[in-house]
Design a protein around this motif. Structure first.
Motif, PDB file in Angstrom:
ATOM      1  N   PHE A  10      -9.996  10.010   2.942  1.00  0.00           N
ATOM      2  CA  PHE A  10     -11.113   8.971   2.759  1.00  0.00           C
ATOM      3  C   PHE A  10     -12.375   9.834   2.403  1.00  0.00           C
ATOM      4  N   ASN A  37      -6.555   5.793   7.682  1.00  0.00           N
ATOM      5  CA  ASN A  37      -5.227   5.895   6.667  1.00  0.00           C
ATOM      6  C   ASN A  37      -4.994   4.512   5.832  1.00  0.00           C
ATOM      7  N   PRO A  38      -4.804   4.815   4.656  1.00  0.00           N
ATOM      8  CA  PRO A  38      -4.884   3.466   3.705  1.00  0.00           C
ATOM      9  C   PRO A  38      -3.601   2.361   4.098  1.00  0.00           C
ATOM     10  N   GLN A  88       0.832  -1.344   0.034  1.00  0.00           N
ATOM     11  CA  GLN A  88       0.121  -0.010   0.024  1.00  0.00           C
ATOM     12  C   GLN A  88       0.927   1.307  -0.102  1.00  0.00           C
ATOM     13  N   TYR A 139     -11.300   4.767  -0.655  1.00  0.00           N
ATOM     14  CA  TYR A 139     -10.477   3.510  -1.136  1.00  0.00           C
ATOM     15  C   TYR A 139     -10.685   2.448  -0.750  1.00  0.00           C
ATOM     16  N   GLU A 140     -10.455   1.290  -1.322  1.00  0.00           N
ATOM     17  CA  GLU A 140     -11.133  -0.180  -0.883  1.00  0.00           C
ATOM     18  C   GLU A 140     -10.573  -0.607   0.716  1.00  0.00           C
ATOM     19  N   GLY A 141      -9.534  -0.312   0.904  1.00  0.00           N
ATOM     20  CA  GLY A 141      -8.909  -0.672   1.976  1.00  0.00           C
ATOM     21  C   GLY A 141      -9.776  -0.436   3.423  1.00  0.00           C
ATOM     22  N   TYR A 142     -10.076   0.700   3.358  1.00  0.00           N
ATOM     23  CA  TYR A 142     -10.890   1.146   4.300  1.00  0.00           C
ATOM     24  C   TYR A 142     -12.408   0.500   4.664  1.00  0.00           C
ATOM     25  N   CYS A 189      -4.852   0.717   7.134  1.00  0.00           N
ATOM     26  CA  CYS A 189      -5.889  -0.393   6.980  1.00  0.00           C
ATOM     27  C   CYS A 189      -5.465  -1.386   6.126  1.00  0.00           C
ATOM     28  N   HIS A 234      -1.721   8.339   1.167  1.00  0.00           N
ATOM     29  CA  HIS A 234      -2.991   9.097   1.718  1.00  0.00           C
ATOM     30  C   HIS A 234      -3.640   9.611   0.640  1.00  0.00           C
TER      31      HIS A 234
END
Length: 444
Positions: free
Chosen positions: A93, A321-322, A84, A98-101, A325, A90
């Protein structure tokens, strides 16, 4: 899992010369209010070992205060976070998601107690999670009062200081605090006046009576409790207490919040400590063990409660934060693959067995308590009077540190030695750490 040899090694005094040099630099530039348990500076860490800049390897019975449950350099956490990191660090969000969240929120919906529809919001720290749980509860109920418990700890921000019971070092000199916070008794079995067997029923009755008479149930937005109280001394509320409080909340339209920041994510041998008595909270706050050491926190709860807040009312620049996550997804992957709930239960079995044998020899151990890899001993001057012995706790911790075992103290009275080993610690290291504790008892 890690390249760090999983063996204790003490090659200098602790702290060693390089740590002492760094401590001098720290003293010159880091605010004095930021403390440290042990001024050894970490070079690397993983599994059950923390290696310092002098080459000493310490057995880790602290996990960065219950954070590095999967170890401080778990392969899946490093792999996912590194990938990531290379993609982007960053976007915020709230600007472009983004998908990770979303994946973390899906995992939380799966893992947290209850089969109802759930939603989550992600933040940076445990204190932020608790503050936002209060915001959500107030928005949902239209009420203001918040009820918390003796010996509870919920954070260091202004609201969470008000929620926290202990003055020093968390609250002293920092007031005034947020209003509409009310504190009631908790079922502290070891110190309950009529005995541990009565604590659950009597403490819940007292707490409910106080809420009803002094606050008014119709004014309470939220009741917040740690299912195992952390900084207050690893207190397990006596059986029956949590279900009674949760039922009272349900009957009176109060949002029941389980603060699982220290006790969550396999730490007690279950995904969440409130599962022990089948308690299903309306909201659950998580942080610490969620992301393998990266800063992440969450509020997860019933969808209709979480959705009560207006759009834009929850958030924060760094929340979810990605990279954090990605770390959380790696941490959860590790917990599932290695069955860290089972590992935690085995740690409890080993530790409680060894500590019970020590208690027979050393009457200073007044109580052994906790679950999973969240175990503590309460130290007293006399088992008959149960007078707290904070000096003994401090002396034991110091003796352990000198021998290369990292342990922490806690408790309202400062007399509790707590053990939070990484769930991936080898059993040889676990027993070696317990050997050091026993030697420390023999020396005080």
């Amino acid at each position: 899992m890690t390249a760090i040899p999983q063996e204790r090694r003490v090659v200098t005094a602790i702290p060693g010369p390089k740590s002492q040099e760094l401590q001098a630099r720290r003293t010159a530039t880091v605010a004095g209010g930021v403390g440290s348990v042990l001024p050894v500076f970490t070079a690397r860490a993983g599994g059950g070992i923390v290696e310092d800049v002098d080459g000493n390897r310490l057995i880790d019975f602290g996990s960065g205060i219950a954070v590095t449950s999967v170890g401080a350099s778990a392969e899946a956490v490093v792999r996912r976070a590194s990938a990531q990191l290379a993609d982007f660090t960053h976007t915020c969000f709230m600007v472009t998601p983004y998908e990770g969240y979303v994946e973390v929120c899906e995992a939380l919906a799966e893992l947290t107690p209850g089969d109802h529809a759930k939603k989550s919001a992600l933040f940076n720290s445990g204190a932020e999670a608790v503050e936002n749980a209060v915001k959500v509860a107030r928005s949902y109920t239209g009420r203001q009062a918040v009820v918390v418990f003796d010996h509870g700890y919920h954070g260091r921000t202004n609201l969470t200081m008000a929620l926290t019971a202990k003055n020093m070092p968390y609250k002293h000199g920092f007031g005034p605090f947020a209003p509409e916070v009310y504190r009631v008794p908790v079922a502290y079995g070891y110190r309950w006046p009529t005995g541990a067997e009565n604590a659950g029923a009597e403490a819940s009755a007292q707490a409910i009576d106080m809420i009803s008479k002094q606050v008014g149930a119709e004014n309470v937005a939220a009741i917040i409790i740690e299912p195992v109280l952390g900084e207050g001394g690893f207190i397990e509320p006596a059986k029956g207490f949590l279900p009674a409080i949760a039922e009272f909340a349900r009957e009176n339209g109060i949002v029941f919040v389980a603060d699982e920041i220290q006790s969550g994510f396999c730490r007690t041998g279950q995904w969440f400590a409130c599962e022990d008595e089948g308690v299903v909270p309306d909201l659950i706050t998580t942080a610490k063990g969620i992301a393998g050491g990266l800063p992440l926190a969450a509020v997860t709860g019933r969808a209709e409660i979480m959705d009560a807040v207006h759009s834009g009312g929850l958030g924060g620049t760094y929340g979810g934060n990605p990279v954090a996550c990605a770390g959380a997804l790696g941490s959860i992957e590790t917990m599932k693959e290695l069955d860290l709930n089972a590992k935690a239960r085995r740690i409890e079995e080993v530790m409680k067995g060894r500590l019970a044998a020590m208690q027979e020899k050393y009457p200073a151990i007044g109580d052994i308590r906790g679950r999973g890899a969240m175990i503590a001993i309460e130290l007293v001057k006399d088992p008959a009077t149960k007078e707290p012995d904070a000096a003994a706790a401090g002396a034991l911790a110091k003796a352990c540190h000198a021998e290369g075992l990292l342990v922490l103290t806690c408790g309202t009275y400062g007399n509790v030695l707590r053990f939070l080993p990484p769930l991936v610690i080898g059993e040889d290291l676990l027993n070696e750490g317990l050997d050091i504790i026993e030697q420390a008892f023999a020396g005080i």
